[in-house]
Write an enzyme that holds these catalytic residues in place. Structure first.
Site, mmCIF file in Angstrom:
data_model
loop_
_atom_site.group_PDB
_atom_site.id
_atom_site.type_symbol
_atom_site.label_atom_id
_atom_site.label_comp_id
_atom_site.label_asym_id
_atom_site.label_seq_id
_atom_site.Cartn_x
_atom_site.Cartn_y
_atom_site.Cartn_z
ATOM 1 N N GLU A 125 -12.058 -4.356 -2.752
ATOM 2 C CA GLU A 125 -12.129 -5.606 -3.539
ATOM 3 C C GLU A 125 -11.009 -6.564 -3.147
ATOM 4 O OE1 GLU A 125 -11.585 -4.262 -7.559
ATOM 5 O OE2 GLU A 125 -13.429 -3.108 -7.625
ATOM 6 N N PRO A 126 -10.911 -6.923 -1.874
ATOM 7 C CA PRO A 126 -9.794 -7.790 -1.488
ATOM 8 C C PRO A 126 -9.978 -9.223 -1.958
ATOM 9 C CG PRO A 126 -11.236 -7.446 0.392
ATOM 10 C CD PRO A 126 -11.784 -6.607 -0.735
ATOM 11 N N GLY A 127 -8.901 -9.825 -2.412
ATOM 12 C CA GLY A 127 -8.927 -11.240 -2.771
ATOM 13 C C GLY A 127 -7.951 -11.986 -1.875
ATOM 14 N N ARG A 128 -6.661 -11.806 -2.199
ATOM 15 C CA ARG A 128 -5.614 -12.547 -1.494
ATOM 16 C C ARG A 128 -5.673 -12.391 0.042
ATOM 17 N NH1 ARG A 128 -0.611 -13.360 -4.235
ATOM 18 N NH2 ARG A 128 -1.222 -11.530 -5.449
ATOM 19 N N ARG B 172 1.860 -20.474 -9.267
ATOM 20 C CA ARG B 172 2.548 -19.242 -8.864
ATOM 21 C C ARG B 172 4.074 -19.345 -8.891
ATOM 22 N NH1 ARG B 172 2.220 -16.725 -4.716
ATOM 23 N NH2 ARG B 172 1.869 -14.682 -5.628
ATOM 24 N N TYR C 94 5.532 -16.659 -11.430
ATOM 25 C CA TYR C 94 6.088 -15.429 -10.823
ATOM 26 C C TYR C 94 7.363 -15.688 -10.024
ATOM 27 C CZ TYR C 94 1.031 -14.511 -11.221
ATOM 28 O OH TYR C 94 -0.269 -14.426 -11.641
ATOM 29 N N CYS D 28 6.525 -32.191 -17.476
ATOM 30 C CA CYS D 28 7.716 -32.193 -18.322
ATOM 31 C C CYS D 28 8.187 -30.790 -18.665
ATOM 32 C CB CYS D 28 7.413 -32.969 -19.599
ATOM 33 S SG CYS D 28 6.673 -34.544 -19.203
ATOM 34 N N TYR E 148 -5.218 -17.720 -5.535
ATOM 35 C CA TYR E 148 -4.566 -17.922 -6.822
ATOM 36 C C TYR E 148 -3.842 -19.272 -6.884
ATOM 37 C CZ TYR E 148 -5.653 -12.966 -6.832
ATOM 38 O OH TYR E 148 -6.305 -11.771 -6.732
HETATM 39 N N1 LLP Z 1 -9.742 -5.997 -8.095
HETATM 40 C C1 LLP Z 1 -9.240 -6.095 -9.336
HETATM 41 C C2 LLP Z 1 -9.787 -5.237 -10.390
HETATM 42 C C3 LLP Z 1 -8.214 -7.011 -9.600
HETATM 43 O O1 LLP Z 1 -7.710 -7.090 -10.840
HETATM 44 C C4 LLP Z 1 -7.708 -7.838 -8.559
HETATM 45 C C5 LLP Z 1 -6.641 -8.811 -8.819
HETATM 46 C C6 LLP Z 1 -8.288 -7.708 -7.278
HETATM 47 C C7 LLP Z 1 -9.285 -6.773 -7.078
HETATM 48 C C8 LLP Z 1 -7.839 -8.543 -6.112
HETATM 49 O O2 LLP Z 1 -6.509 -8.314 -5.790
HETATM 50 P P1 LLP Z 1 -5.891 -8.962 -4.464
HETATM 51 O O3 LLP Z 1 -6.599 -8.343 -3.279
HETATM 52 O O4 LLP Z 1 -6.097 -10.419 -4.505
HETATM 53 O O5 LLP Z 1 -4.465 -8.583 -4.531
HETATM 54 N N2 LLP Z 1 -2.416 -14.318 -9.929
HETATM 55 C C9 LLP Z 1 -1.663 -13.336 -9.180
HETATM 56 C C10 LLP Z 1 -2.543 -12.207 -8.678
HETATM 57 C C11 LLP Z 1 -3.332 -11.535 -9.784
HETATM 58 C C12 LLP Z 1 -4.233 -10.442 -9.278
HETATM 59 C C13 LLP Z 1 -5.117 -9.943 -10.351
HETATM 60 N N3 LLP Z 1 -6.062 -8.949 -9.944
HETATM 61 C C14 LLP Z 1 -0.909 -14.045 -8.063
HETATM 62 O O6 LLP Z 1 -1.009 -15.256 -7.947
HETATM 63 O O7 LLP Z 1 -0.176 -13.389 -7.309
#
Ligand code: LLP
Length: 415
Positions: free
Chosen positions: A274-277, A313, A317, A343, A371
């Site tokens: 489940e890659p996002g970033r 971000r 963070y 502000c 993000y």
């Molecule tokens: N699967 C699940 C169940 C998740 O909760 C997440 C991210 C992912 C996959 C994807 O994770 P990634 O591959 O993107 O690391 N807003 C934060 C990141 C929050 C991530 C939440 N869950 C930031 O800007 O760093």
């Protein structure tokens, strides 16, 4: 810097397009994505996985623009969603519901109904209460819900505490010690069908070892389940692979996948990731223009037209994003606090940056593909930024800048 972003004749380009042209056409702040870069990161995952049955479920929350979802859908992606809204986006972008995994600790009944109606691949269940509710809803609508348990393996992801999810003090997942009992319970429930087992231990991980520790714990569970006669169709190892914002050295996608595959050993279940970033983070930048330079007694401020509502971000963070100038201009080099117009003192994009800039200089905030826009808000009644996709020398506006009247169009005056 990502190879699709480079200086040509001292002018920053995304693929073949100078960023100055994008800013002139669509204004700032503006998110810009590179299609070639998105394709490239997708290909890195998919070629690393080519010898194994797999499904890459892009984590929609990282960037949910329809053009990006559509691009991944065309490449064969599945999707990891965490809300009914994300499901609707995936469907609107041409994604296949049968490749959707539904994660999240707080799925509502109506979201469960939506997902059952769409025939999603799987519900990643995070608690026994959710399991019972899912069974009831599935019974109500006359369906059998496919279920995978998201187990909390109690592994330290060694990342920012706000985005660490795999420790037992976190709200996520079914406690490791309770997982087997829950699977047994799921077997008794008539409107559930067990198909998988998974975990997700956090985000922006820069080392392989926590992933491997989690796989090992998941595999132990898988073999206990097998001994109990519970067979799995897939193992879902979540997302979490980090990118380089400053000086981090996360493993390359190929090395991360190779390490997971080797830890999985002989197990033959389909692998879901489940890659996002790692798919979108490096492929986007945020263009912003300097409004004012303000030399204070202790610090110099570059007040830019992007703010914490556009890119949250840094404020949330204390995250670092590299800031580049779009072109080399003749100004004095100085050290600036790069801040937005909001502000709040927490409204900053970068601290203590050495920049050669003047009023109206155009800046590019890097690694903003993940993000960034998806966490943006309308705080201070600021319309959300435009989004642009570059494909070679073609410029596509993939989201118009919001108008101010859109922001309050649902609001009503008192009688
Ligand atoms: N699967 C699940 C169940 C998740 O909760 C997440 C991210 C992912 C996959 C994807 O994770 P990634 O591959 O993107 O690391 N807003 C934060 C990141 C929050 C991530 C939440 N869950 C930031 O800007 O760093």
């Amino acid at each position: 810097m990502n190879k699709y972003f480079r200086y040509v004749d001292d002018l920053l380009h995304v693929e073949q397009v100078p960023v100055t042209e994008i800013a002139a056409k669509f204004g700032t702040p503006c998110y810009v994505y590179s299609r070639a870069s998105l394709n490239d990161s997708w290909n890195q995952f998919s070629s690393a996985l080519q010898n194994r049955e797999h499904l890459i479920c892009y984590a929609v929350k990282a960037n949910s623009n329809l053009a990006i979802l559509n691009l991944f859908a065309r490449l064969g992606a599945g999707f990891d969603i965490v809300s009914g809204g994300e499901l609707q986006r995936v469907l609107a972008a041409g994604g296949d519901a049968r490749k959707v995994v539904f994660s999240g600790v707080g799925k509502s009944s109506s979201e469960m109904r939506m997902a059952l109606d769409a025939n999603v691949l799987c519900f990643n269940v995070e608690s026994s209460a959710e399991l019972e509710r899912l069974n009831e809803i599935a019974r109500d609508v006359g369906k059998v819900a496919p279920v995978s348990m998201r187990v909390n393996p109690d592994v330290d992801a060694k990342t920012h505490p706000y985005i660490s999810t795999g420790l037992k003090q976190n709200k996520f997942g079914v406690a490791y010690g309770e997982a087997i009992e829950l699977y047994k319970r799921a077997c008794e429930l008539e409107n559930l069908r067990i198909i998988g087992l998974g975990c997700h231990i956090g985000s922006q991980l820069t080392q392989v070892s926590p992933f491997i520790a989690a796989v090992e714990k998941i595999l132990k569970l898988a073999s206990v389940l097998e001994d109990d006669g519970i067979n799995l169709e897939h193992i879902d190892l979540g997302g979490g692979l980090g990118i380089c914002y400053k000086d981090e050295t996360p493993p390359a996608i190929a090395d991360y996948v190779a390490a997971l595959l080797s830890a999985l050993g002989e197990r033959s279940e389909r692998l879901i990731l489940e890659p996002g970033r790692a798919l979108v983070g490096d492929s986007g930048m945020l263009l912003t223009r300097v409004e004012y330079l303000k030399c204070g007694e202790e610090k110099n401020f570059a007040i830019v037209d992007a703010a914490m509502n556009d890119l949250m971000r840094p404020a949330l963070y204390d995250a670092y994003h590299e800031i580049l100038t779009a072109s080399h201009e003749k100004h004095v080099r100085n050290c600036y606090e790069v801040v937005g117009p909001i502000c709040e003192t927490g409204d900053f994009i970068g601290h203590a940056r050495e920049l050669i800039i003047g009023p109206h200089s155009l800046l590019a905030v890097l690694s903003a593909g993940a993000y960034g826009m998806s966490m943006s808000s309308n705080y201070n009644t600021r319309p959300r930024a435009a989004e642009v996709m570059i494909d070679g020398d073609a410029i596509h506006l993939v989201r118009e800048r919001e108008t101010i009247s859109q922001l309050y169009s649902g609001e009503k005056l008192l009688d």
